[in-house]
Design a protein around this motif. Sequence first.
Motif, PDB file in Angstrom:
ATOM      1  N   LYS A  30     -21.652 -36.231 -15.531  1.00  0.00           N
ATOM      2  CA  LYS A  30     -21.346 -36.403 -14.306  1.00  0.00           C
ATOM      3  C   LYS A  30     -22.062 -35.386 -14.118  1.00  0.00           C
ATOM      4  CE  LYS A  30     -17.540 -35.033 -13.126  1.00  0.00           C
ATOM      5  NZ  LYS A  30     -15.817 -34.898 -12.097  1.00  0.00           N
ATOM      6  N   LEU A  31     -23.125 -34.171 -13.405  1.00  0.00           N
ATOM      7  CA  LEU A  31     -23.310 -33.250 -12.955  1.00  0.00           C
ATOM      8  C   LEU A  31     -22.811 -32.814 -11.402  1.00  0.00           C
ATOM      9  CD1 LEU A  31     -26.019 -31.623 -13.288  1.00  0.00           C
ATOM     10  CD2 LEU A  31     -27.008 -32.699 -11.558  1.00  0.00           C
ATOM     11  N   THR A  32     -22.785 -31.645 -11.948  1.00  0.00           N
ATOM     12  CA  THR A  32     -21.965 -30.644 -11.040  1.00  0.00           C
ATOM     13  C   THR A  32     -22.543 -29.103 -10.837  1.00  0.00           C
ATOM     14  OG1 THR A  32     -19.606 -31.417 -11.113  1.00  0.00           O
ATOM     15  CG2 THR A  32     -19.278 -29.606 -10.409  1.00  0.00           C
ATOM     16  N   CYS A  33     -23.305 -29.245  -9.144  1.00  0.00           N
ATOM     17  CA  CYS A  33     -23.973 -28.645  -9.064  1.00  0.00           C
ATOM     18  C   CYS A  33     -23.142 -27.108  -7.966  1.00  0.00           C
ATOM     19  CB  CYS A  33     -25.089 -28.411  -8.368  1.00  0.00           C
ATOM     20  SG  CYS A  33     -26.164 -29.367  -9.165  1.00  0.00           S
ATOM     21  N   GLU A  34     -22.399 -26.137  -8.408  1.00  0.00           N
ATOM     22  CA  GLU A  34     -21.692 -24.786  -6.932  1.00  0.00           C
ATOM     23  C   GLU A  34     -23.285 -24.324  -5.961  1.00  0.00           C
ATOM     24  OE1 GLU A  34     -18.993 -21.828  -7.232  1.00  0.00           O
ATOM     25  OE2 GLU A  34     -19.017 -23.635  -9.352  1.00  0.00           O
ATOM     26  N   LEU A  36     -23.373 -21.555  -2.886  1.00  0.00           N
ATOM     27  CA  LEU A  36     -22.692 -20.006  -2.264  1.00  0.00           C
ATOM     28  C   LEU A  36     -21.644 -20.506  -1.983  1.00  0.00           C
ATOM     29  CD1 LEU A  36     -26.465 -18.672  -1.168  1.00  0.00           C
ATOM     30  CD2 LEU A  36     -24.318 -18.089  -3.667  1.00  0.00           C
ATOM     31  N   LYS A  37     -20.473 -19.481  -1.472  1.00  0.00           N
ATOM     32  CA  LYS A  37     -19.464 -19.924  -0.496  1.00  0.00           C
ATOM     33  C   LYS A  37     -17.956 -20.980  -1.702  1.00  0.00           C
ATOM     34  CE  LYS A  37     -20.868 -19.024   3.540  1.00  0.00           C
ATOM     35  NZ  LYS A  37     -21.178 -19.324   4.996  1.00  0.00           N
ATOM     36  N   GLY A  38     -18.781 -21.583  -2.852  1.00  0.00           N
ATOM     37  CA  GLY A  38     -18.456 -22.394  -3.713  1.00  0.00           C
ATOM     38  C   GLY A  38     -18.508 -23.720  -3.206  1.00  0.00           C
ATOM     39  N   TYR A  39     -19.253 -24.237  -2.580  1.00  0.00           N
ATOM     40  CA  TYR A  39     -19.849 -25.885  -2.362  1.00  0.00           C
ATOM     41  C   TYR A  39     -19.757 -26.510  -3.550  1.00  0.00           C
ATOM     42  CZ  TYR A  39     -18.905 -24.665   2.627  1.00  0.00           C
ATOM     43  OH  TYR A  39     -18.276 -24.057   4.045  1.00  0.00           O
ATOM     44  N   LYS A  40     -19.188 -27.633  -3.942  1.00  0.00           N
ATOM     45  CA  LYS A  40     -19.792 -28.784  -5.214  1.00  0.00           C
ATOM     46  C   LYS A  40     -20.038 -29.836  -4.628  1.00  0.00           C
ATOM     47  CE  LYS A  40     -16.321 -26.132  -8.247  1.00  0.00           C
ATOM     48  NZ  LYS A  40     -15.320 -26.628  -9.379  1.00  0.00           N
ATOM     49  N   TYR A  67     -32.569 -37.258  -2.226  1.00  0.00           N
ATOM     50  CA  TYR A  67     -30.997 -36.654  -2.340  1.00  0.00           C
ATOM     51  C   TYR A  67     -30.160 -37.800  -2.688  1.00  0.00           C
ATOM     52  CZ  TYR A  67     -33.493 -33.008  -0.730  1.00  0.00           C
ATOM     53  OH  TYR A  67     -34.648 -31.613  -0.321  1.00  0.00           O
ATOM     54  N   GLY A  68     -29.536 -37.598  -3.986  1.00  0.00           N
ATOM     55  CA  GLY A  68     -28.527 -38.341  -4.249  1.00  0.00           C
ATOM     56  C   GLY A  68     -27.366 -37.519  -4.155  1.00  0.00           C
ATOM     57  N   ASN A  69     -26.247 -37.462  -3.318  1.00  0.00           N
ATOM     58  CA  ASN A  69     -24.869 -36.541  -3.124  1.00  0.00           C
ATOM     59  C   ASN A  69     -25.268 -35.234  -3.113  1.00  0.00           C
ATOM     60  OD1 ASN A  69     -23.564 -38.751  -3.604  1.00  0.00           O
ATOM     61  ND2 ASN A  69     -22.487 -38.178  -5.451  1.00  0.00           N
ATOM     62  N   THR A  70     -26.840 -35.148  -2.393  1.00  0.00           N
ATOM     63  CA  THR A  70     -27.355 -34.269  -1.721  1.00  0.00           C
ATOM     64  C   THR A  70     -28.172 -33.044  -2.801  1.00  0.00           C
ATOM     65  OG1 THR A  70     -25.572 -32.579  -2.054  1.00  0.00           O
ATOM     66  CG2 THR A  70     -25.690 -33.785   0.000  1.00  0.00           C
ATOM     67  N   ILE A  71     -28.306 -33.784  -4.023  1.00  0.00           N
ATOM     68  CA  ILE A  71     -29.485 -33.304  -4.992  1.00  0.00           C
ATOM     69  C   ILE A  71     -30.401 -33.917  -5.047  1.00  0.00           C
ATOM     70  CG2 ILE A  71     -28.843 -32.963  -7.380  1.00  0.00           C
ATOM     71  CD1 ILE A  71     -25.798 -32.494  -7.482  1.00  0.00           C
ATOM     72  N   LEU A  72     -31.379 -33.526  -5.285  1.00  0.00           N
ATOM     73  CA  LEU A  72     -32.763 -33.859  -5.355  1.00  0.00           C
ATOM     74  C   LEU A  72     -33.553 -34.221  -6.278  1.00  0.00           C
ATOM     75  CD1 LEU A  72     -35.757 -34.336  -3.013  1.00  0.00           C
ATOM     76  CD2 LEU A  72     -36.655 -32.477  -4.339  1.00  0.00           C
ATOM     77  N   ILE A  73     -33.215 -35.618  -6.738  1.00  0.00           N
ATOM     78  CA  ILE A  73     -33.588 -36.169  -7.777  1.00  0.00           C
ATOM     79  C   ILE A  73     -34.712 -37.262  -7.591  1.00  0.00           C
ATOM     80  CG2 ILE A  73     -30.889 -36.228  -8.545  1.00  0.00           C
ATOM     81  CD1 ILE A  73     -31.007 -38.903  -7.445  1.00  0.00           C
ATOM     82  N   HIS A  74     -35.078 -37.844  -9.096  1.00  0.00           N
ATOM     83  CA  HIS A  74     -36.807 -38.884  -8.880  1.00  0.00           C
ATOM     84  C   HIS A  74     -36.616 -39.871  -8.373  1.00  0.00           C
ATOM     85  CE1 HIS A  74     -40.355 -40.045 -10.984  1.00  0.00           C
ATOM     86  NE2 HIS A  74     -40.975 -38.628 -10.520  1.00  0.00           N
ATOM     87  N   ASN A  75     -36.966 -40.630  -8.311  1.00  0.00           N
ATOM     88  CA  ASN A  75     -36.752 -42.113  -7.905  1.00  0.00           C
ATOM     89  C   ASN A  75     -37.691 -43.267  -9.232  1.00  0.00           C
ATOM     90  OD1 ASN A  75     -39.402 -43.415  -5.943  1.00  0.00           O
ATOM     91  ND2 ASN A  75     -40.172 -42.388  -7.683  1.00  0.00           N
ATOM     92  N   CYS A  76     -36.795 -44.521  -8.738  1.00  0.00           N
ATOM     93  CA  CYS A  76     -37.744 -44.984 -10.212  1.00  0.00           C
ATOM     94  C   CYS A  76     -39.602 -45.479  -9.983  1.00  0.00           C
ATOM     95  CB  CYS A  76     -37.400 -46.295  -9.520  1.00  0.00           C
ATOM     96  SG  CYS A  76     -37.588 -47.423 -11.892  1.00  0.00           S
TER      97      CYS A  76
END
Length: 199
Positions: free
Chosen positions: A115-119, A121-125, A189-198
């Motif tokens: 599980k990757l957790t990114c935080e 500004l203003k504490g949004y995770k 964007y997966g759960n708003t985080i930019l990731i590579h595709n297959c």
Amino acid sequence: MRKNKVNAKELLNKFLCERFETGRIYPFFADNVNKQGMFKDSIYSSNLCVSGDTIITILHNSDGIPLQIKIKDLQHFLDGYSNIQVLSYSIEFNKIMFSTITNFGMTNQNAEVVKLTCERLKGYKHELVLTKDHKIWTKNRGYIKVSELQFGDFMMISNGEYTDKFSLTSIIDKEPVYDITVEDNHNFYGNTILIHNCA
């Protein structure tokens, strides 16, 4: 270029030891993947996948209204509509945009995940469950395996912000994982985080 002969069994043993001890090497059998996989386009590298509960943003009809769905439910939309697009990012043009999904599938029914957790500004995770070899887009180093993220790597969020505040947590339970192929940009964007595709 000089070539040396090596003992195939010894090479395989070294490979397996490295994989077992460090997890850094992932075996990828391109011939088998392309003969037996569910993707119509050829797969050239192993990128692995994300949890079925991962939220993606799609466009599925002409009204132009974005819809957030779980990636595991994507097949329903692919069966019912043509030209499904997903929220993506053009690195070349520095632009957040929608790009066409060309392939989708469950790639592993029982995958080890983190599980990757990114935080922000203003504490949004923002949390994303994915395989440790899946690649994340970073502003400073380009695409990096999630397991190789380090202090100073800036990850992109779907509102255009970057953050270098993150943590990785191992998950004991294995779970099904999914991936898509995205035309042109080859990311989403997966759960708003930019990731590579297959790829």
